[in-house]
Write an enzyme that holds these catalytic residues in place. Sequence first.
Site, PDB file in Angstrom:
ATOM      1  N   ASP A 155       0.723  -1.196   0.005  1.00 18.04           N
ATOM      2  CA  ASP A 155      -0.165  -0.122   0.003  1.00 18.04           C
ATOM      3  C   ASP A 155       0.987   1.266  -0.054  1.00 18.04           C
ATOM      4  O   ASP A 155       1.848   1.457   0.775  1.00 18.04           O
ATOM      5  CB  ASP A 155      -0.800   0.053   1.146  1.00 18.04           C
ATOM      6  CG  ASP A 155      -1.863  -1.102   1.143  1.00 18.04           C
ATOM      7  OD1 ASP A 155      -2.321  -1.409   0.032  1.00 18.04           O
ATOM      8  OD2 ASP A 155      -2.215  -1.604   2.443  1.00 18.04           O
ATOM      9  N   ASP A 182      -6.729  -1.779  -4.968  1.00 15.66           N
ATOM     10  CA  ASP A 182      -7.840  -1.459  -4.011  1.00 15.66           C
ATOM     11  C   ASP A 182      -8.749  -0.626  -4.871  1.00 15.66           C
ATOM     12  O   ASP A 182     -10.111  -0.462  -4.532  1.00 15.66           O
ATOM     13  CB  ASP A 182      -7.236  -0.775  -2.745  1.00 15.66           C
ATOM     14  CG  ASP A 182      -6.403  -1.699  -1.950  1.00 15.66           C
ATOM     15  OD1 ASP A 182      -6.468  -3.141  -2.062  1.00 15.66           O
ATOM     16  OD2 ASP A 182      -5.401  -1.504  -1.324  1.00 15.66           O
TER      17      ASP A 182
END
EC number: 3.4.23.36
Length: 210
Positions: A155, A182
């Site tokens: 991330d 995502d």
Amino acid sequence: MSDAPSKARIIKLLLLITLPLYILDQISKWWVVMNFKLPFVIHEGERYGVPEDTRPVIEGVFNLVRRHNQGVAFGIGNGTTWAPVVFLFVLIIALIGITYFWKKGAFSGPAKWSAPLLISGILGNLTDRLFQGFWLEPYKDSSFLERLSQGYVVDFLDFKIPGFEKIMPSSGGHWPAFNVADSCITTAAVLLFVTALLEGRKEYKEKKSK
């Protein structure tokens, strides 16, 4: 339920939507891994890495970071021994399920775009969980299974949202970091939700007109 999409249409959507987004997701993640410092990793009692390598893009609003997420949204399952394995199988099952229902024509209306988005997002994060653990320097001499179990999702998009700290004080106002995969999954979820609303409204009007 609409008619099942043709094989040619499925291949076209995979090539035009799924593949480019998957490539973008992986390139962006590997760029972060190759250019940002390793976050804290503890192996055999030794601590490696730094607290966090943060690089502001828009001061106080948007940063690029490198975070390893072994769990799911909001870091649930992070740092546990079971999360990498469990969520690896969850992604595989989800990918099989989505592919099956897409072929059966389960996605209609705006949701017709959600299947290729979901597949690109799931494949992107699945690739991370399968391979990223093998690149962790502290685990280079570990067994195959141990390195596989260290799989994580990269991330790196970090946004600060006004007022979010009131909802989640520990966040400091920062929304949980995310990635391109995502974003694909979230967009697909929105499309599914909108489709459900439209179909519900259509059914309501049809019942009311009778």
